[in-house]
Design a protein around this motif. Structure first.
Motif, PDB file in Angstrom:
ATOM      1  N   ALA A  51      33.788  31.064  47.889  1.00 48.40           N
ATOM      2  CA  ALA A  51      33.932  31.931  49.059  1.00 48.40           C
ATOM      3  C   ALA A  51      34.683  33.214  48.699  1.00 48.40           C
ATOM      4  O   ALA A  51      34.293  34.311  49.134  1.00 48.40           O
ATOM      5  CB  ALA A  51      34.654  31.181  50.180  1.00 48.40           C
ATOM      6  N   VAL A  52      35.747  33.098  47.916  1.00 52.30           N
ATOM      7  CA  VAL A  52      36.520  34.273  47.485  1.00 52.30           C
ATOM      8  C   VAL A  52      35.627  35.213  46.677  1.00 52.30           C
ATOM      9  O   VAL A  52      35.664  36.433  46.857  1.00 52.30           O
ATOM     10  CB  VAL A  52      37.768  33.839  46.678  1.00 52.30           C
ATOM     11  N   GLN A  53      34.781  34.654  45.816  1.00 51.25           N
ATOM     12  CA  GLN A  53      33.858  35.471  45.033  1.00 51.25           C
ATOM     13  C   GLN A  53      32.832  36.151  45.933  1.00 51.25           C
ATOM     14  O   GLN A  53      32.567  37.343  45.800  1.00 51.25           O
ATOM     15  CB  GLN A  53      33.175  34.616  43.966  1.00 51.25           C
ATOM     16  N   ALA A  54      32.257  35.397  46.877  1.00 46.14           N
ATOM     17  CA  ALA A  54      31.244  35.954  47.783  1.00 46.14           C
ATOM     18  C   ALA A  54      31.825  37.054  48.667  1.00 46.14           C
ATOM     19  O   ALA A  54      31.128  38.008  49.014  1.00 46.14           O
ATOM     20  CB  ALA A  54      30.648  34.836  48.646  1.00 46.14           C
ATOM     21  N   ALA A  55      33.099  36.931  49.015  1.00 42.85           N
ATOM     22  CA  ALA A  55      33.746  37.931  49.869  1.00 42.85           C
ATOM     23  C   ALA A  55      34.249  39.139  49.078  1.00 42.85           C
ATOM     24  O   ALA A  55      34.716  40.115  49.662  1.00 42.85           O
ATOM     25  CB  ALA A  55      34.905  37.293  50.634  1.00 42.85           C
ATOM     26  N   GLY A  56      34.184  39.055  47.757  1.00 42.60           N
ATOM     27  CA  GLY A  56      34.670  40.160  46.929  1.00 42.60           C
ATOM     28  C   GLY A  56      36.180  40.281  46.921  1.00 42.60           C
ATOM     29  O   GLY A  56      36.729  41.368  46.768  1.00 42.60           O
ATOM     30  N   LEU A  57      36.873  39.144  47.059  1.00 38.48           N
ATOM     31  CA  LEU A  57      38.337  39.162  47.125  1.00 38.48           C
ATOM     32  C   LEU A  57      39.021  38.750  45.825  1.00 38.48           C
ATOM     33  O   LEU A  57      40.245  38.631  45.795  1.00 38.48           O
ATOM     34  CB  LEU A  57      38.817  38.244  48.257  1.00 38.48           C
ATOM     35  N   VAL A  58      38.249  38.540  44.759  1.00 41.47           N
ATOM     36  CA  VAL A  58      38.848  38.097  43.496  1.00 41.47           C
ATOM     37  C   VAL A  58      39.885  39.100  43.017  1.00 41.47           C
ATOM     38  O   VAL A  58      41.011  38.729  42.670  1.00 41.47           O
ATOM     39  CB  VAL A  58      37.766  37.858  42.410  1.00 41.47           C
ATOM     40  N   GLU A  59      39.532  40.373  43.013  1.00 42.13           N
ATOM     41  CA  GLU A  59      40.459  41.402  42.521  1.00 42.13           C
ATOM     42  C   GLU A  59      41.705  41.478  43.401  1.00 42.13           C
ATOM     43  O   GLU A  59      42.824  41.564  42.907  1.00 42.13           O
ATOM     44  CB  GLU A  59      39.754  42.761  42.475  1.00 42.13           C
ATOM     45  N   THR A  60      41.510  41.421  44.711  1.00 34.28           N
ATOM     46  CA  THR A  60      42.644  41.496  45.637  1.00 34.28           C
ATOM     47  C   THR A  60      43.620  40.346  45.405  1.00 34.28           C
ATOM     48  O   THR A  60      44.824  40.553  45.286  1.00 34.28           O
ATOM     49  CB  THR A  60      42.149  41.456  47.099  1.00 34.28           C
ATOM     50  N   LEU A  61      43.100  39.117  45.351  1.00 34.61           N
ATOM     51  CA  LEU A  61      43.965  37.944  45.187  1.00 34.61           C
ATOM     52  C   LEU A  61      44.455  37.759  43.754  1.00 34.61           C
ATOM     53  O   LEU A  61      45.280  36.895  43.489  1.00 34.61           O
ATOM     54  CB  LEU A  61      43.256  36.685  45.691  1.00 34.61           C
ATOM     55  N   SER A  62      43.938  38.581  42.849  1.00 33.39           N
ATOM     56  CA  SER A  62      44.444  38.591  41.477  1.00 33.39           C
ATOM     57  C   SER A  62      45.482  39.689  41.305  1.00 33.39           C
ATOM     58  O   SER A  62      46.079  39.826  40.242  1.00 33.39           O
ATOM     59  CB  SER A  62      43.293  38.820  40.485  1.00 33.39           C
ATOM     60  N   GLY A  63      45.693  40.478  42.347  1.00 30.73           N
ATOM     61  CA  GLY A  63      46.635  41.594  42.300  1.00 30.73           C
ATOM     62  C   GLY A  63      48.071  41.130  42.209  1.00 30.73           C
ATOM     63  O   GLY A  63      48.381  39.935  42.206  1.00 30.73           O
TER      64      GLY A  63
END
Length: 194
Positions: A66-78
């Motif tokens: 879900a995180v990948q599909a939402a494009g949030l990987v970079e944000t939550l890796s910040g």
């Protein structure tokens, strides 16, 4: 005249001694700062970030997708820090049939992003701090999520409970999963914003 030369020599020696002492102190401070920076880098290298921790845990495969599909990987890796109330695979399985599949479609990206960021709080709040905040605030503590909504935290039978905007509840089943940029608390039910 001889006394003046002796005093001048003593003053020069004292000045050099003080100067060397200050230089030594500066060098020690620089060395301490360098060691601290290396220690922090090692801790960060050893402990993965929130996405890395979730990806390395079989209980969070649906969340990671879900995180990948939402494009949030970079944000939550910040840098964060973040506190993530992370639904387990079993939590996602409780949703009505077809919900997860529907949310993972590209056209549902905005809705999925809203749901996922509703599970994230800015700052690092370990279980002890959460429990203390609940107890200090007469048994309930409200946190604002990155999504902009709020979640009420309370205690029931010694467990931290989340109450979402719709009144549904979730229980923290695993607390204080450390990450380099925050902390994860696994929850047994997906919470929903309004």
């Amino acid at each position: 005249m001889k006394t003046l030369k002796t005093l001048s020599l003593c003053a020069l020696s004292a000045l050099l001694f003080v100067s060397c002492g200050e230089k030594k102190k500066e060098m020690q401070e620089e060395a301490t700062e360098a060691v601290t920076a290396v220690e922090e880098a090692v801790v960060e290298a050893v402990t993965p970030n929130i996405v890395g921790v979730a990806a390395g845990n079989d209980n969070f495969t649906t969340l990671v997708a879900a995180v990948q599909a939402a494009g949030l990987v970079e944000t939550l890796s910040g840098e964060g820090p973040f506190t993530v109330f992370a639904p387990t695979n079993d939590a996602f399985a409780k949703l009505p049939e077809g919900t997860v599949e529907s949310l993972l479609k590209p056209e549902s990206k905005d809705a999925l992003t809203g749901i996922l960021t509703y599970h994230v709080v800015a700052g690092k709040f370990e279980a002890a701090a959460v429990i203390e905040a609940i107890n200090t605030n007469n048994g309930s503590f409200t946190v604002e999520t990155v999504q902009g909504g709020s979640i009420d935290l309370s205690l029931k039978d010694g467990n931290v409970m989340l109450t979402d905007a719709k009144g549904a509840m979730s229980t923290v089943v695993i607390a204080d999963v450390a990450a380099s940029n925050g902390v994860i608390h696994a929850i047994d039910t997906v919470v929903m914003p309004e």
